[in-house]
Design a protein around this motif. Sequence first.
Motif, short mmCIF file in Angstrom:
data_model
loop_
_atom_site.label_atom_id
_atom_site.label_comp_id
_atom_site.label_asym_id
_atom_site.label_seq_id
_atom_site.Cartn_x
_atom_site.Cartn_y
_atom_site.Cartn_z
N THR A 179 15.42 -11.43 -4.05
CA THR A 179 15.60 -12.85 -3.72
C THR A 179 16.99 -13.18 -3.22
OG1 THR A 179 16.39 -13.66 -5.88
CG2 THR A 179 14.00 -13.35 -5.62
N ASN A 201 17.73 -15.91 -10.30
CA ASN A 201 16.33 -16.25 -10.13
C ASN A 201 15.45 -15.49 -11.12
OD1 ASN A 201 16.45 -18.15 -8.05
ND2 ASN A 201 16.46 -16.58 -6.46
N SER A 227 7.08 -16.81 -10.82
CA SER A 227 8.18 -16.88 -9.85
C SER A 227 7.66 -17.36 -8.49
CB SER A 227 8.83 -15.51 -9.68
OG SER A 227 9.65 -15.46 -8.53
#
Length: 383
Positions: A327, A332, A340
Amino acid sequence: MVMAGSAPSLQGKPLWLLAELTYRCPLQCPYCSNPVEYTRYKDELDTDQWISVLRQARKLGAAQLGFSGGEPLVRQDLEILIAEARRLGYYTNLITSGVGMDEARVAAFKEAGLDHIQISFQASDEELNNYLGGTDSFAHKYEMARMVKKYDYPMVLNIVIHRQNIDQIEDIIRMTVDLDADYVELASTQYYGWSKLNAELLLPTREQLARAERIAHEYQDRMKGRMKILYVVPDYYETRPKACMNGWGAVFLTIAPDGAALPCHAARQLPGFDFPNVKDHAIDWIWHESPAFSRYRGFDWMQEPCRSCPDKTKDFGGCRCQAFMMTGDATNADPVCDKSSHHAQLVAEVDRMTAQPIEAVRARPLLFRNPKNSRALTPNEKA
């Protein structure tokens, strides 16, 4: 043990110490966990510095010690370090390819007080094993595995599983039975560093994985009470992340060959970190106070969906390295998690990587771990 949290009083102890003694290695495995730029780190800790590390970590509560690399057997002071670890009260594990070992050295390890030897194979087929390792090592590995058993060590074998060898899974398990193994780890490749560069050639298909799981489970039942077989599904095929290292800076401490202290052995790839070095700082300060080890402790650093997820106390948001690679942001959620927003992208990437037939995959050259190929990752290779 108290789970690590955001307050210093809730920090755990570095119970597991991984001493990466060197990045030097006679093998060239294309899935090696060492940094791709490993040739940058040439200034290895000397014997006295490693002894200081062992003493400091033990004082902090470290109980289990892994001697790893590269290949730790290239260190001529290994027996000295093992003896000191025994004196300090560690449970010690040598993680080795077996290359560079002989009966005299196994006997010396026993005399020094080593508790445990884990030998790795690349495959059950000699030709494929030697190809993946980049050297004619299979016969010697077999001999050393038997030598380990001769000296009354637990027989612990590790085989990294990927698309190049997963179809041999039953032969691999039969090989471990022939060697009278006590514990077998069928370790699916984790995709960072060298394996990330080779991911398209290493990631098994869903069909290969389903067959391998079935066979592994059959042998787990068949060998119950005689051999413990651990089979771990590749992260990319999961829908919930693993509790990476039981949380950042919670129980796991890696010391790299040059003295860098890391919360996990892959953490060097994360940008924006100045990882402390044992040449400059005491391990007590590194563990309790350094910004690097505090960065992802507890839960305050988390973004959604992790911050409000009830599973955060189980998986700690997953792997920070994996989150960064997929990412571009290590805070994250691990994209392995189906909560996610990046999970669908991961699934699509897995489908793309595994679309080619195995014949086409095997026709493409792997990037082997050697000094010629060692260099900094490009942004595209990290992502």
